[in-house]
Scaffold this motif. Structure first.
Motif, PDB file in Angstrom:
ATOM      1  N   LYS A 105       0.838  -1.200   0.000  1.00 46.88           N
ATOM      2  CA  LYS A 105       0.000   0.000   0.000  1.00 46.88           C
ATOM      3  C   LYS A 105       0.872   1.248   0.000  1.00 46.88           C
ATOM      4  CE  LYS A 105      -4.327  -1.261   0.290  1.00 46.88           C
ATOM      5  NZ  LYS A 105      -5.292  -0.849  -0.680  1.00 46.88           N
ATOM      6  N   GLU A 147      -6.820  -4.520 -15.279  1.00 46.22           N
ATOM      7  CA  GLU A 147      -6.068  -5.651 -14.738  1.00 46.22           C
ATOM      8  C   GLU A 147      -4.563  -5.415 -14.876  1.00 46.22           C
ATOM      9  OE1 GLU A 147      -7.393  -8.335 -13.161  1.00 46.22           O
ATOM     10  OE2 GLU A 147      -9.308  -7.288 -13.380  1.00 46.22           O
ATOM     11  N   ARG A 148      -3.809  -5.961 -13.923  1.00 40.92           N
ATOM     12  CA  ARG A 148      -2.348  -5.844 -13.985  1.00 40.92           C
ATOM     13  C   ARG A 148      -1.817  -6.518 -15.244  1.00 40.92           C
ATOM     14  NH1 ARG A 148       0.066  -7.840  -8.402  1.00 40.92           N
ATOM     15  NH2 ARG A 148      -1.545  -9.368  -8.746  1.00 40.92           N
ATOM     16  N   TYR A 171      -4.014  -0.003 -13.894  1.00 42.50           N
ATOM     17  CA  TYR A 171      -4.189  -0.775 -12.660  1.00 42.50           C
ATOM     18  C   TYR A 171      -3.781   0.075 -11.450  1.00 42.50           C
ATOM     19  CZ  TYR A 171      -3.152  -4.029  -8.914  1.00 42.50           C
ATOM     20  OH  TYR A 171      -3.093  -4.647  -7.689  1.00 42.50           O
ATOM     21  N   ILE A 172      -2.613   0.690 -11.523  1.00 46.80           N
ATOM     22  CA  ILE A 172      -2.132   1.527 -10.417  1.00 46.80           C
ATOM     23  C   ILE A 172      -3.038   2.743 -10.243  1.00 46.80           C
ATOM     24  CG2 ILE A 172      -0.234   3.006  -9.641  1.00 46.80           C
ATOM     25  CD1 ILE A 172       1.669   0.973 -11.061  1.00 46.80           C
ATOM     26  N   ARG A 216      -6.218   3.097 -10.910  1.00 50.10           N
ATOM     27  CA  ARG A 216      -7.489   2.739 -10.264  1.00 50.10           C
ATOM     28  C   ARG A 216      -7.272   2.415  -8.786  1.00 50.10           C
ATOM     29  NH1 ARG A 216     -12.064  -1.451 -12.316  1.00 50.10           N
ATOM     30  NH2 ARG A 216     -13.652   0.165 -12.229  1.00 50.10           N
ATOM     31  N   THR A 217      -6.166   1.761  -8.460  1.00 48.85           N
ATOM     32  CA  THR A 217      -5.854   1.456  -7.060  1.00 48.85           C
ATOM     33  C   THR A 217      -5.744   2.738  -6.248  1.00 48.85           C
ATOM     34  OG1 THR A 217      -4.725  -0.592  -7.666  1.00 48.85           O
ATOM     35  CG2 THR A 217      -4.176   0.351  -5.521  1.00 48.85           C
ATOM     36  N   THR A 229      -9.277   4.280  -5.779  1.00 48.93           N
ATOM     37  CA  THR A 229     -10.101   3.605  -4.775  1.00 48.93           C
ATOM     38  C   THR A 229      -9.541   3.806  -3.370  1.00 48.93           C
ATOM     39  OG1 THR A 229      -9.011   1.475  -5.177  1.00 48.93           O
ATOM     40  CG2 THR A 229     -11.051   1.909  -6.388  1.00 48.93           C
ATOM     41  N   ASP A 230      -8.221   3.904  -3.243  1.00 52.95           N
ATOM     42  CA  ASP A 230      -7.627   4.209  -1.938  1.00 52.95           C
ATOM     43  C   ASP A 230      -8.057   5.586  -1.431  1.00 52.95           C
ATOM     44  OD1 ASP A 230      -6.305   1.766  -1.905  1.00 52.95           O
ATOM     45  OD2 ASP A 230      -4.324   2.617  -2.324  1.00 52.95           O
ATOM     46  N   ASP A 267     -13.104   6.399  -7.502  1.00 52.21           N
ATOM     47  CA  ASP A 267     -13.075   5.323  -8.483  1.00 52.21           C
ATOM     48  C   ASP A 267     -12.521   5.860  -9.792  1.00 52.21           C
ATOM     49  OD1 ASP A 267     -13.378   2.751  -9.466  1.00 52.21           O
ATOM     50  OD2 ASP A 267     -15.497   3.002  -9.949  1.00 52.21           O
TER      51      ASP A 267
END
Length: 162
Positions: A2, A107-108, A128-129, A131-132, A135-136, A140
């Motif tokens: 994280k 997707e990764r 992928y990164i 979106r992560t 969301t963190d 979104d």
């Protein structure tokens, strides 16, 4: 792992102006028109974000939009707010995302076939990164095909600062 975030209320308008200004040389080199607009007449509230991480997300979206838009195309960055959310849209008139690739785009290590044929470089981690990180932040990252022509619109949603 994280990320460690440093959240603070942030006005996204100057951040978006800065990002667009930074990408003008790439857009000019690619012969793509790059614009920034604020959709609402009233100011958009501040977001509660880690400025550097969200800047990375937006840089990724704008760079992809320019890279996958052919000469003479357009990339438009816009911002608006609704119901305690802020929406940043990066809309391009580029190659779009094929139906069969849509389920995997975040997707990764995934890269769509039309993206590989346009630009061979890349490792399939950027979206992928991005979106992560979104969301963190309690937000979104999504996308939709443009209804009025070619291309894609990526939408980053973020909660407003309380």
């Amino acid at each position: 792992g994280k990320y460690k975030y440093k959240f603070a209320p942030t006005d996204l308008h100057p951040l978006l102006e800065e990002i667009v200004r930074d990408f003008i040389p790439l857009a000019e080199k690619s012969r793509v028109s790059l614009f920034y607009t604020q959709e609402e007449a009233s100011p958009v509230p501040s977001a509660y974000i880690d400025r550097d991480r969200i800047k990375w997300v937006l840089n990724n979206l704008v760079e992809n939009a320019i890279t996958y838009t052919p000469e003479g195309g357009t990339v438009r960055v816009s911002i608006d707010g609704a119901e305690r959310r802020i929406f940043v849209r990066v809309k391009d008139s580029g190659i779009g995302i094929h139906e069969e690739d849509r389920a995997n785009i975040f997707e990764r290590f995934f890269r769509a076939g039309n993206a590989i044929s346009k630009q061979n470089a890349g490792n399939g981690l950027g979206l992928y990164i991005a979106r992560t990180i979104a969301t963190d932040h309690g937000g979104d990252l999504s996308f939709l095909s443009n209804q009025e022509g070619p291309g894609t619109t990526f939408v980053l949603s973020l909660p407003i600062a309380s």
